[in-house]
Write an enzyme that holds these catalytic residues in place. Structure first.
Site, short mmCIF file in Angstrom:
data_model
loop_
_atom_site.label_atom_id
_atom_site.label_comp_id
_atom_site.label_asym_id
_atom_site.label_seq_id
_atom_site.Cartn_x
_atom_site.Cartn_y
_atom_site.Cartn_z
N THR A 135 0.85 -1.07 -0.13
CA THR A 135 0.00 -0.06 0.12
C THR A 135 0.96 1.17 -0.05
OG1 THR A 135 -0.26 -0.13 2.49
CG2 THR A 135 -1.92 -1.30 1.18
N MET A 148 -2.26 5.89 -0.09
CA MET A 148 -3.73 5.55 -0.43
C MET A 148 -3.83 3.90 -0.10
SD MET A 148 -5.60 8.04 -1.35
CE MET A 148 -4.52 9.11 0.11
N HIS A 149 -3.53 3.51 1.41
CA HIS A 149 -3.92 1.96 1.83
C HIS A 149 -5.06 1.53 1.51
CE1 HIS A 149 -0.20 3.01 4.28
NE2 HIS A 149 -0.79 4.01 4.75
N ASP A 150 -5.98 2.31 1.95
CA ASP A 150 -7.50 1.60 2.05
C ASP A 150 -7.97 1.84 0.50
OD1 ASP A 150 -6.85 1.10 4.68
OD2 ASP A 150 -8.13 2.82 5.49
N THR A 168 -7.10 -1.36 -1.35
CA THR A 168 -7.71 -2.36 -0.82
C THR A 168 -8.89 -2.57 -1.56
OG1 THR A 168 -6.26 -2.01 1.19
CG2 THR A 168 -8.19 -3.58 1.36
#
Ligand code: BDR
Ligand code: CA
Length: 317
Positions: free
Chosen positions: A195, A242-244, A247
């Site tokens: 991420t 922008m980790h989430d 996901t």
């Protein structure tokens, strides 16, 4: 056919963008959103989630308020990264959008959706896994109907972001990760080492939102300001991970995944310095009894940014 999902969030600047993405991407059918303590306390998370839902006209969605504390460890939040409201301290500015939604309780809501949805349901978890673990503890048989849990967390062959070895979500509730790992429910981990390859730059947001100028693009410019200031100060880059959103995109567009690894995975639940650390193969084979879990190892970044930009910075809305 759309993929039915439950989104479990600890809103969170990047969670807030992930919520907008999930509700906009045509490949996903969001059956419910559940909240959990993480970036900020669950009370704040829930209020902020209502604001985001109102902004994108989804006041009709089922919302479940979840756990305020981890299974065993003391509470831990990250207001210095996400602001005290989880939205980079801009919630007040967007108060007018706040959806009036009657909140349910997260665990019964998750179990109810599983009971009443004919199609299989995927859970996308972008926060600590406390709610999911509690749902497994409450009704493991029903939770076995979950098609897949896609969880942002952990870090492999890379540093941590909460202490030297642990990633935030898994640091906050390692015992919950342990319950999920051993549940037998198919799990895909989207770890920090992947991420952190998706960095939203401040200049891009400024440029894209100027061209797009919708309520969503204005919100993204506003909500990311504090988050980006933090990264500039602490990580020396002018932007934010922008980790989430990544996901959620992996759940919607699996073709974005270039490399996936299946291996035994364990989590350190008790360490003084290393709690929340994810472990995989070691040379002595001590992981032999560990659950075999899939994790993302590489993604197509260009594809991600195309989707991100087209969905969030369109020219109408
Ligand atoms: C994760 O922790 C939070 O800061 C983010 O929202 C993300 O889910 C990254 O470690
Ligand atoms: Ca999150």
């Amino acid at each position: 056919m759309k993929r039915s999902v439950i989104l479990d969030v600890d809103t969170g600047v990047d969670d807030s963008i992930a919520i907008v993405l999930a509700l906009t991407l045509p490949q996903l059918d969001v059956k419910a959103i559940t909240t959990v303590s993480g970036n900020v306390h669950v009370d704040e998370v829930t209020e902020s989630t209502k604001t985001v839902l109102g902004l994108v006209n989804h006041a009709g969605i089922r919302l479940g308020k979840g756990s305020s504390a981890s299974l065993r460890r003391t509470r831990f939040h990250a207001p210095e990264v996400h602001g005290s409201d989880g939205l980079g301290n801009i919630r007040k500015k967007y108060e007018q959008y706040k959806a009036r939604i009657r909140t349910e309780r997260a665990v019964p809501l998750i179990l109810d959706i599983l009971k009443n949805t004919k199609k299989t349901v995927t859970i996308i978890a972008t926060g600590p896994l406390t709610n999911i673990a509690r749902a497994i503890q409450k009704d493991k048989r029903r939770m076995r109907h979950v098609r897949e849990i896609i969880s942002m967390g952990g870090t492999f062959g890379y540093r941590g972001n909460t202490g030297p070895l642990a990633e935030f979500n898994y640091y906050v509730d390692p015992d919950a990760v342990d319950v999920v790992l051993h549940s037998g429910i198919p799990l895909t981990i989207v770890p920090l080492n992947v991420t952190e390859t998706v960095r939203l730059r401040r200049n891009d947001v400024i440029q894209w939102s100027r061209k797009s100028n919708t309520s969503v693009s204005r919100f993204i410019a506003d909500v990311t300001r504090f988050y980006m200031d933090y990264h500039k100060k602490v990580e020396s880059f002018n932007g934010g991970y922008m980790h989430d959103p990544l996901t959620v995109t992996i759940a919607a567009v699996p073709e974005i995944v270039k490399k996936r690894i299946k291996s035994p995975i364990l989590i350190e639940t008790r360490g003084i310095y290393a709690a929340g650390t994810t472990l995989t193969r070691d040379a002595r084979g001590s992981e032999k009894k560990a659950p075999i879990v899939s994790r993302i190892a590489e993604i197509d970044r260009r594809m991600f940014w195309d989707i991100f930009r087209n969905v969030l910075f369109s020219s109408s809305g």
